[in-house]
Enzyme design. Structure first.
Site, PDB file in Angstrom:
ATOM      1  N   ASN A   1     -27.654  84.075  63.012  1.00 49.50           N
ATOM      2  CA  ASN A   1     -28.772  83.413  63.702  1.00 49.50           C
ATOM      3  C   ASN A   1     -28.720  83.624  65.212  1.00 49.50           C
ATOM      4  OD1 ASN A   1     -26.698  81.762  64.523  1.00 49.50           O
ATOM      5  ND2 ASN A   1     -27.579  79.859  63.733  1.00 49.50           N
TER       6      ASN A   1
ATOM      7  N   ASP B   1     -30.326  81.916  59.388  1.00 49.86           N
ATOM      8  CA  ASP B   1     -29.289  80.882  59.397  1.00 49.86           C
ATOM      9  C   ASP B   1     -28.681  80.783  57.996  1.00 49.86           C
ATOM     10  OD1 ASP B   1     -28.069  78.136  59.335  1.00 49.86           O
ATOM     11  OD2 ASP B   1     -28.920  78.096  61.358  1.00 49.86           O
TER      12      ASP B   1
ATOM     13  N   TYR C   1     -12.794  71.031  64.127  1.00 51.31           N
ATOM     14  CA  TYR C   1     -12.995  72.445  63.762  1.00 51.31           C
ATOM     15  C   TYR C   1     -12.061  72.827  62.611  1.00 51.31           C
ATOM     16  CZ  TYR C   1     -12.208  77.490  63.978  1.00 51.31           C
ATOM     17  OH  TYR C   1     -12.027  78.809  63.637  1.00 51.31           O
TER      18      TYR C   1
ATOM     19  N   ASN D   1      -4.703  84.293  66.804  1.00 56.97           N
ATOM     20  CA  ASN D   1      -5.579  84.350  67.989  1.00 56.97           C
ATOM     21  C   ASN D   1      -6.117  85.758  68.221  1.00 56.97           C
ATOM     22  OD1 ASN D   1      -4.006  81.766  68.406  1.00 56.97           O
ATOM     23  ND2 ASN D   1      -5.479  81.685  70.067  1.00 56.97           N
TER      24      ASN D   1
END
Ligand code: NAD
Length: 347
Positions: free
Chosen positions: A13, A62, A155, A185
């Site tokens: 999106n 979306d 999260y 990471n």
């Protein structure tokens, strides 16, 4: 995936991305824009090889919209969709503390809609972007996949919930093949300097901040916490080059597509921990570019140290990282130097 011989349909999106990134992917894969596939705003939506045997298509949609998802499944050129690589989501720890409902809506409800769409279209193979954030403050280092799931922020909670949803779905009916890839990471960029990280707004991750400060776009990097129980007081992370991460996805997908139903749960990390200060110093040393920084208080939801035990990925996929901190710093800096303002820079 295109290089590995797959056609690709992307649904996004554009919340945190740009169609220009797909133009660059097409360019690197030697695909040309399909003349007929331009939307009302003049945005290109498909690219193909000269012989038309390889396709990249973009759907601006979306993942919480069943209609958009159905459109993406139908856009695969008539054939069945073999697998879904599910990257879409929100990922900033701080924002997730401020706006947890958005995170639950996009990450969890979005994945539920995606799984429903997969069932409607007879696709039962998925590779999911999970995260080391679900380990929270780990009891052991390096962290094995068997470690407790105890996220320290919303999260991570949403990613843990999605992992659970995937397992429940796989248990409810036969045929599902799933990989839950727990990234540590991800940093760096494609070595061509053509594709890299370009978050909207102020980056929440360290590496794009470093490159923006080195480029003179921001005054300094804020280091959150100088009093962590680590040798230099800054947080320790397992930085993994995005190209190694991409190869981990390709290998996981290859395994899923050639084996029976199963759920893989794999850490993808280098197994090497580097502190935030070490990363900044390495970047300065390798690229000769100064990076000013200031210390700030610890951020809620952060942890002192997070380093992967990726033995399982090594054993099951034959995967391990082949790129080091020098590659990360060099490639990430080449991307920023060639694209001062990210994808808004001129082509
Ligand atoms: N970058 C990291 O440090 C890291 C670490 C672990 C896991 N992950 C996970 O990996 C995935 C990719 O991360 P990234 O760093 O490339 O982040 P990103 O923000 O660049 O990519 C996420 C993409 O999802 C899209 N998106 C967001 N909401 C959407 C929606 N409702 N419908 C459709 N598209 C939507 C965004 O536009 C963006 O292109 C994410 O799921 C993230 O949680 C990232």
């Amino acid at each position: 995936m295109i290089g590995a011989g797959h056609d690709v349909v992307v649904i996004d999106n554009l919340h945190n991305s740009s169609v220009e990134a797909l133009h660059r992917v097409a360019e690197l894969c030697q695909l040309s824009p399909c003349r007929h596939a331009v939307d009302q705003d003049g945005v290109h939506q498909a690219w193909e090889t000269a012989t038309g045997d390889r396709l990249l298509r973009f759907i601006n949609g979306d993942i919480r919209s069943p209609e958009a998802l159905d459109g993406a499944f139908r856009a695969s050129g008539g054939g069945d969709v073999a697998a879904v690589l599910h990257f879409a989501g929100l990922k900033a720890v701080g924002d997730s503390i401020q706006e947890p409902l958005s995170y639950w809506h996009v990450n969890v409800e979005g994945t539920r809609c995606l799984l429903e769409a997969m069932r409607r279209h007879g696709c039962r193979t998925i590779v999911f972007s999970s995260t080391a954030a679900l380990y929270g403050c780990p009891q052991e280092l390096p962290i094995p996949e068997s470690a407790c799931v105890q996220p320290a922020n919303p999260y991570g909670q949403t990613k843990a919930a999605v992992e659970r949803m995937l397992a429940d779905t796989a248990a409810s009916e036969p045929g599902w093949r799933m990989a839950r890839l727990r990234y540590f990471n991800p940093v760096g960029a494609h070595p061509s300097g053509r594709i890299g990280e370009d978050p909207n707004g102020v980056p929440s991750n360290l590496f794009p901040l470093i490159t923006q400060v080195a480029m003179g776009l921001r005054s300094h990097v804020q280091i959150f916490g100088s009093d962590w129980p680590t040798p230099d007081g800054t947080g320790i992370r397992d930085f993994i080059h995005v190209m190694d991460l991409a190869e981990g996805h390709r290998q996981a997908l290859d395994l899923l597509l050639t084996t029976d139903e199963q759920i893989l749960t794999l850490n993808l990390g280098s197994g090497q921990g580097h502190s935030v200060l070490e990363m900044i110093e390495a970047f300065e040393r390798i690229n000769g570019a100064p990076v000013a920084y200031e210390f700030a208080p610890r951020r809620p939801g952060d942890v002192a140290e997070s380093v992967a035990d990726s033995t399982a990925a090594q054993q099951l996929l034959g995967w391990s990282t082949t790129r080091n901190l020098e590659d990360i710093c060099r490639d990430g800096w080449a991307w920023r130097q060639q694209n001062r303002h990210g994808y808004r820079s001129r082509r």
